[in-house]
Design a protein around this motif. Structure first.
Motif, PDB file in Angstrom:
ATOM      1  N   SER A  21       0.797  -1.224   0.000  1.00  0.00           N
ATOM      2  CA  SER A  21       0.000   0.000   0.000  1.00  0.00           C
ATOM      3  C   SER A  21       0.826   1.269   0.000  1.00  0.00           C
ATOM      4  N   ILE A  22       1.959   1.261   0.703  1.00  0.00           N
ATOM      5  CA  ILE A  22       2.756   2.493   0.766  1.00  0.00           C
ATOM      6  C   ILE A  22       3.263   2.910  -0.613  1.00  0.00           C
ATOM      7  N   SER A  25       0.249   4.045  -2.544  1.00  0.00           N
ATOM      8  CA  SER A  25      -0.230   5.345  -2.066  1.00  0.00           C
ATOM      9  C   SER A  25       0.668   6.479  -2.531  1.00  0.00           C
ATOM     10  N   LEU A  29      -0.293   9.367  -4.895  1.00  0.00           N
ATOM     11  CA  LEU A  29      -0.063  10.732  -4.413  1.00  0.00           C
ATOM     12  C   LEU A  29       0.626  11.571  -5.478  1.00  0.00           C
ATOM     13  N   PRO A 288      -4.368   8.000   0.035  1.00  0.00           N
ATOM     14  CA  PRO A 288      -3.967   6.872   0.873  1.00  0.00           C
ATOM     15  C   PRO A 288      -5.021   5.774   0.934  1.00  0.00           C
ATOM     16  N   GLY A 291      -4.688   3.940  -2.235  1.00  0.00           N
ATOM     17  CA  GLY A 291      -3.448   3.165  -2.182  1.00  0.00           C
ATOM     18  C   GLY A 291      -3.633   1.859  -1.437  1.00  0.00           C
ATOM     19  N   LEU A 326      -7.745   6.435   7.888  1.00  0.00           N
ATOM     20  CA  LEU A 326      -7.182   7.497   7.043  1.00  0.00           C
ATOM     21  C   LEU A 326      -8.280   8.392   6.471  1.00  0.00           C
TER      22      LEU A 326
END
Length: 446
Positions: A21-22, A25, A29, A288, A291, A326
């Protein structure tokens, strides 16, 4: 060489979700920042009317390029389940067919755009003073769409390979290039909206170049020429899963048509510009949450293919929990900082006055959208296209479009803004019911 995607069946779900996910994300982004800064530069250096032009053109080109995203997400569902089942040959054929479908279908839509551009622009809301800048922005962006489509397709395949950092890098390359070229073409060279279009088109090509480099030198998927021979069964499987995403994007495009025409009827170019800013914030602020949804897909798809249903249940629960937390933070930020956020885009006092209220209403139900996004994504990852399609279309298609058509007749332009949270609540309730039933039957605890 063993596929690193096998780690999806073994590693801790929480760690996998963070790992997937990071980068997703961060990639989203940068893609969102790309669109956001484009809008800020255009609004401040060209004028608020140019924001309205972007609001007309970008949904058209995004609709065409989202064919690549649809084939990427749908094909990667097939790909993840093939890898989970240990069928590497099917994975190679699937990837080869994703490449062919992306370029052929997106190119056909580009040809249609070249021949019927004026008519398409009008359908999407190019009315009055919006028409001239929209036409100027349209053609360079349209011609770059196959490259953007390949990027969208490729990014989803990269995530299915469990190499999300490269997906993130491709979006960073595109975003940084667009920002630098925007400054150069708009501010330094004074090319106006044509400069914005050329900057965006070039950034799509650079993203394509990075993705192509990855598949040549870094990917574990190495299809041979034999894999590019038409395979009816796999093609239909890819298309059945891709149709979910493509239908969603088609409905989003229809929503754009309805919104732009309704807003123009209610408040002219001014109202379209207000929504131009709101729509950019929708793309940016929820990065996020989106993501986590992207990171969830390969984990759920692989483990569903491997029949590791306990891990699928765990991934659903954790994804909803993190995405929901989030989304609440995002809602609070929008609630308290709507006016300074809007002031970043424009110096027009009327736009600054009217947009914050619209922004707060559109985001009003965002704390609960995680259930809807993750729930619909689960059915897609599990290879259940009908349920995935119905749940994916529920917000925009079944609720938001009818509400946008009906409510303004009673409440004016306020009816447009309040339609968003009502649609969010209704679609979340329906998705929650379907997901709860699925977890009690197909994914019941062993």
């Amino acid at each position: 060489m063993a596929l690193t995607s096998k780690e999806l069946a073994k590693k801790d779900i929480q760690g996998l979700l963070i790992k997937q996910s990071i980068p997703s994300s961060v990639g989203i982004l940068f893609m969102s920042v790309n669109i956001l800064i484009d809008t800020i530069f255009v609004g401040r250096w060209i004028g608020s009317l140019a924001i309205a032009a972007l609001s007309v053109v970008m949904p058209i080109t995004f609709f065409i390029s989202s064919l690549g995203m649809a084939i990427g997400i749908g094909g990667s569902s097939v790909l993840s389940r093939a890898l989970g089942a240990g069928d590497r040959e099917k994975a190679y054929i699937t990837f080869a067919h994703q490449i062919m479908m992306t370029f052929i279908i997106s190119s056909l839509f580009v040809v249609a755009g070249i021949f019927w551009g004026d008519e398409i622009l009008y359908i999407f809301g190019a009315n009055g003073e919006i028409t001239a800048p929209a036409k100027e922005f349209f053609m360079p962006i349209l011609l770059s769409v196959p490259f953007q489509a390949f990027c969208m397709m490729g990014n989803n395949v990269i995530r299915a390979e469990d190499k999300s950092k490269h997906s993130m890098n491709s979006m960073i390359v595109s975003a940084v290039a667009n920002i630098v070229l925007d400054i150069l073409f708009i501010k330094v060279f004074g090319w106006g909206i044509m400069g914005a279009a050329l900057a965006t088109a070039t950034s799509f090509f650079l993203c394509f170049a990075y993705i192509l480099w990855f598949f040549i030198y870094k990917s574990e998927l190495k299809p041979q020429w034999k894999h590019f021979i038409f395979h009816k069964k796999i093609s239909l499987e890819i298309l059945s899963m891709s149709f979910v995403t493509f239908a969603r994007q088609g409905v989003i495009s229809l929503l754009t048509v309805v919104l732009n025409h309704t807003l123009y009827a209610q408040g002219g170019e001014h109202a379209v510009t207000v929504y131009g800013i709101v729509s950019r914030m929708l793309m940016f602020a929820l990065f996020p949450v989106l993501g986590i949804t992207q990171g969830f897909l390969p984990i759920a798809g692989y483990n569903y293919g491997a029949k590791n249903y306990d891990r699928v249940r765990e991934s659903i629960g954790l994804s909803i929990k993190y995405a929901g937390a989030l989304a609440i933070i995002i809602f609070v930020v929008i609630l308290f900082f709507a006016k300074p956020i809007v002031a970043v885009f424009t110096t027009d006092p009327e736009i600054i006055k009217d947009t914050p209220g619209a922004l707060r209403w559109v985001f009003a139900a965002s704390p609960i959208i995680a259930v809807q996004l993750i729930g619909a994504a689960y059915f897609q990852a599990a290879g259940k296209p009908i349920k995935a399609l119905m749940l994916t279309l529920s917000k925009q298609g079944f609720f938001l479009i009818p509400l946008v058509l009906i409510l303004p007749q009673f409440f004016g332009i306020f009816g447009v803004w309040v339609a968003f949270p009502i649609a969010d609540v209704l679609s979340t309730i329906i998705t929650g019911i379907f997901l709860k039933k699925e977890m009690a039957t197909q994914l019941k605890e062993s």
